[in-house]
Design a protein around this motif. Sequence first.
Motif: not given
Length: 187
Positions: A9-13, A15-30, A77-82, A121-122
Motif C-alpha cells: 500500500a503506497p505511502a501518503t503525505p 504516513a509511510p508505505a505499508l507492506l501486507l505479508r503473511p504472519w510469522r513467529a517474529d511478529d508475536v511480541a508486537e 509499516e515500510a522500513s528504511f535502512g536498518a 489503505r490495507a
Amino acid sequence: MNATVLLDAPATPTAPALLLRPWRADDVAELVEAYRDSALRRWALAPIETERDGLAWVRAQEEARAAGVRLGFAVVEASFGAEPQRLAGGVVLKELAPGSPSAEVGYWTAARARGRGVAPRALETLTTWALDSFRADGLERLELLHQADNVASCRVAEKCGYVFERILPATPPAFPLDGHLHVRGRS
C-alpha cells in the motif's frame, strides 16, 4: 495458497508505505503488545494475552493459509535502512472456498498506528488483490461485518467502497450486539 504473497500500500503525505505479508513467529511480541489495547480487545473474538497465545495464533494462521481457507496478513509499516518494520495492524480474507461467489474480510489497527489511514489503505489493497486473484475461482463479492456500535469500522468500510447492505441480529456470546453487513463486488 503461496505463503510468499506480499502486497504493498503506497505511502501518503502523512504516513509511510505499508507492506501486507503473511504472519510469522517474529511478529508475536508486537502482536501481544497490540492486544493489550482495550479498544482492540473490545472487538477481538479471541484475545491474545501471552506470547504462547500469540504463537498459537500465528501457527493457526499458517495452517489456515496452507489450507487456502483463511489468508491473514500482518500489516507493517515500510522500513528504511536498518530501521525494523513495525506492526501497524492486520487484515484477513476468510471464508474463502473455490466456487464460492463470496468471502469475508476483516481488519484491525494497532493503537499506535491509528489515525493515519492504515485500515483503509490495507483493506483497499487486500480487496483489490482478492477480487483480482480469485476471479477465476468464482469470487465476485466480499463481505465485511462489524458490530453496529463500531463506528470506526463503519467509516473504513465506507471509505473502501463497501456498501451497507443490512443489519445482522446479535448472536451472543460471540456477537453480543447487532452487526452491520457491508459488501463490495467487482467494479
